[in-house]
Design a protein around this motif. Structure first.
Motif, short mmCIF file in Angstrom:
data_model
loop_
_atom_site.label_atom_id
_atom_site.label_comp_id
_atom_site.label_asym_id
_atom_site.label_seq_id
_atom_site.Cartn_x
_atom_site.Cartn_y
_atom_site.Cartn_z
N THR A 96 0.84 -1.20 0.00
CA THR A 96 0.00 0.00 0.00
C THR A 96 0.87 1.25 0.00
O THR A 96 0.59 2.23 -0.72
CB THR A 96 -0.94 0.00 1.21
N HIS A 97 1.94 1.22 0.79
CA HIS A 97 2.86 2.36 0.82
C HIS A 97 3.51 2.55 -0.54
O HIS A 97 3.65 3.68 -1.03
CB HIS A 97 3.93 2.12 1.88
N SER A 98 3.90 1.46 -1.19
CA SER A 98 4.51 1.57 -2.52
C SER A 98 3.55 2.19 -3.52
O SER A 98 3.96 2.92 -4.43
CB SER A 98 4.94 0.18 -3.01
N ARG A 99 2.28 1.90 -3.37
CA ARG A 99 1.29 2.45 -4.30
C ARG A 99 0.99 3.91 -4.00
O ARG A 99 0.85 4.72 -4.92
CB ARG A 99 0.00 1.63 -4.21
N ASN A 100 0.90 4.25 -2.73
CA ASN A 100 0.49 5.60 -2.35
C ASN A 100 1.63 6.61 -2.28
O ASN A 100 1.43 7.80 -2.46
CB ASN A 100 -0.25 5.57 -1.01
N ARG A 101 2.85 6.11 -1.97
CA ARG A 101 4.00 7.02 -1.82
C ARG A 101 5.20 6.49 -2.61
O ARG A 101 6.27 6.26 -2.05
CB ARG A 101 4.37 7.13 -0.34
N PRO A 102 5.06 6.30 -3.93
CA PRO A 102 6.15 5.71 -4.71
C PRO A 102 7.41 6.56 -4.73
O PRO A 102 8.52 6.02 -4.77
CB PRO A 102 5.55 5.57 -6.12
N GLN A 164 8.61 -3.22 -2.70
CA GLN A 164 9.09 -1.92 -3.16
C GLN A 164 9.32 -1.88 -4.67
O GLN A 164 9.45 -0.81 -5.26
CB GLN A 164 10.35 -1.52 -2.39
N HIS A 165 9.36 -3.04 -5.29
CA HIS A 165 9.46 -3.09 -6.76
C HIS A 165 8.33 -2.31 -7.40
O HIS A 165 8.53 -1.62 -8.42
CB HIS A 165 9.39 -4.56 -7.22
N TYR A 166 7.14 -2.34 -6.81
CA TYR A 166 5.97 -1.69 -7.40
C TYR A 166 6.06 -0.17 -7.31
O TYR A 166 5.33 0.53 -8.01
CB TYR A 166 4.69 -2.21 -6.74
N PHE A 169 10.05 0.56 -9.57
CA PHE A 169 9.97 0.24 -10.99
C PHE A 169 8.56 0.46 -11.54
O PHE A 169 8.12 -0.24 -12.44
CB PHE A 169 10.43 -1.20 -11.23
N GLU A 170 7.88 1.45 -10.99
CA GLU A 170 6.51 1.73 -11.42
C GLU A 170 6.40 1.96 -12.93
O GLU A 170 5.47 1.43 -13.57
CB GLU A 170 5.95 2.93 -10.66
N PRO A 171 7.32 2.72 -13.56
CA PRO A 171 7.21 2.90 -15.01
C PRO A 171 7.29 1.57 -15.77
O PRO A 171 6.59 1.38 -16.78
CB PRO A 171 8.40 3.80 -15.35
N GLN A 172 8.12 0.66 -15.28
CA GLN A 172 8.23 -0.65 -15.92
C GLN A 172 6.95 -1.46 -15.73
O GLN A 172 6.47 -2.11 -16.68
CB GLN A 172 9.43 -1.42 -15.34
N ASN A 179 0.76 -0.06 -20.77
CA ASN A 179 0.90 1.38 -20.49
C ASN A 179 -0.25 1.95 -19.66
O ASN A 179 -0.66 3.10 -19.84
CB ASN A 179 1.05 2.17 -21.79
N ARG A 180 -0.75 1.12 -18.75
CA ARG A 180 -1.80 1.56 -17.83
C ARG A 180 -1.38 1.22 -16.40
O ARG A 180 -0.83 0.14 -16.16
CB ARG A 180 -3.12 0.86 -18.13
#
Length: 206
Positions: A96-102, A164-166, A169-172, A179-180
């Motif tokens: 959740t942290h990775s999604r909300n505070r990348p 933390q990969h999410y 490496f969010e752009p990947q 691309n969504r």
């Protein structure tokens, strides 16, 4: 100081730290100015210098703030004893942290990958203590034969890397998802998959 002033100060500091996460993560320490952060926070530059005298002070405080958030994510190691409950909760909090505070995760990764030149002392003082506490709990589960034998630090590193990969490496992740950004359903599937792999790997069913 009145309650209103205390609350105003808290909100301004929070706004500055969130802006610092984004700008430092995107531009790096050397490429960031206090004016950049003030602009992103929507505050006059003088306000930044009122709360943080130098860029280095603000940078270090942004990292300390991240450590504090991650320690809250690990509170389940203190409050619960069941390994299934603890690890399920911990993985979800990390995801959740990775999604909300990348940007926070990327800021941390950038500092570590460069050898932590501005934060080395804080690693030994803050990060190590929290990790040792978690490792001790995992070691206890192994000794009590509640989970399969394993190296506690390796389990922690694997969870950190997977979750933390999410963020890092969010752009990947987005590129590989046509691309969504991940939908809520896809994100939940990712949480469930990581949880299932970790738990089954230590001898538990999710």
């Amino acid at each position: 100081m009145t309650n209103q002033k205390i609350e105003t100060r808290r909100k301004n500091v929070e706004k500055i730290l969130l802006a610092a996460e984004v700008v430092f993560a995107e531009k790096g320490y050397a490429g960031t100015s206090m004016a950049d952060i003030a602009r992103h926070a929507g505050l006059p530059r003088s306000n930044l210098h009122y709360y943080f005298t130098t860029k280095e002070e603000l940078y270090r405080e942004a990292l300390v703030n991240l450590l504090g958030l991650w320690e809250k994510e690990g509170a389940c190691f203190h409050y619960f004893d069941d390994p299934r409950v603890v690890l399920t909760s911990y993985i979800r909090e990390k995801m959740t942290h990775s999604r909300n505070r990348p940007h926070g995760s990327r800021l941390w990764a950038n500092e570590i990958m460069h050898g932590a030149p501005l934060f080395r002392d804080m690693l030994d003082e803050n990060l190590a203590a929290g990790a040792k506490t978690k490792e001790a709990k995992i070691r206890q589960w192994v000794e009590e034969k509640r989970i399969l034998p394993l190296e506690p630090s390796a389990l922690l590193y694997m969870i950190w890397a997977s979750t933390q990969h999410y963020a890092d490496f969010e752009p990947q992740v987005t590129a590989l998802n046509d691309n969504r950004p991940l939908s809520d359903e896809q994100f939940e599937q990712a949480v469930q998959t990581i949880t299932a792999v970790v738990l089954r790997g230590i001898g538990l069913e999710p």
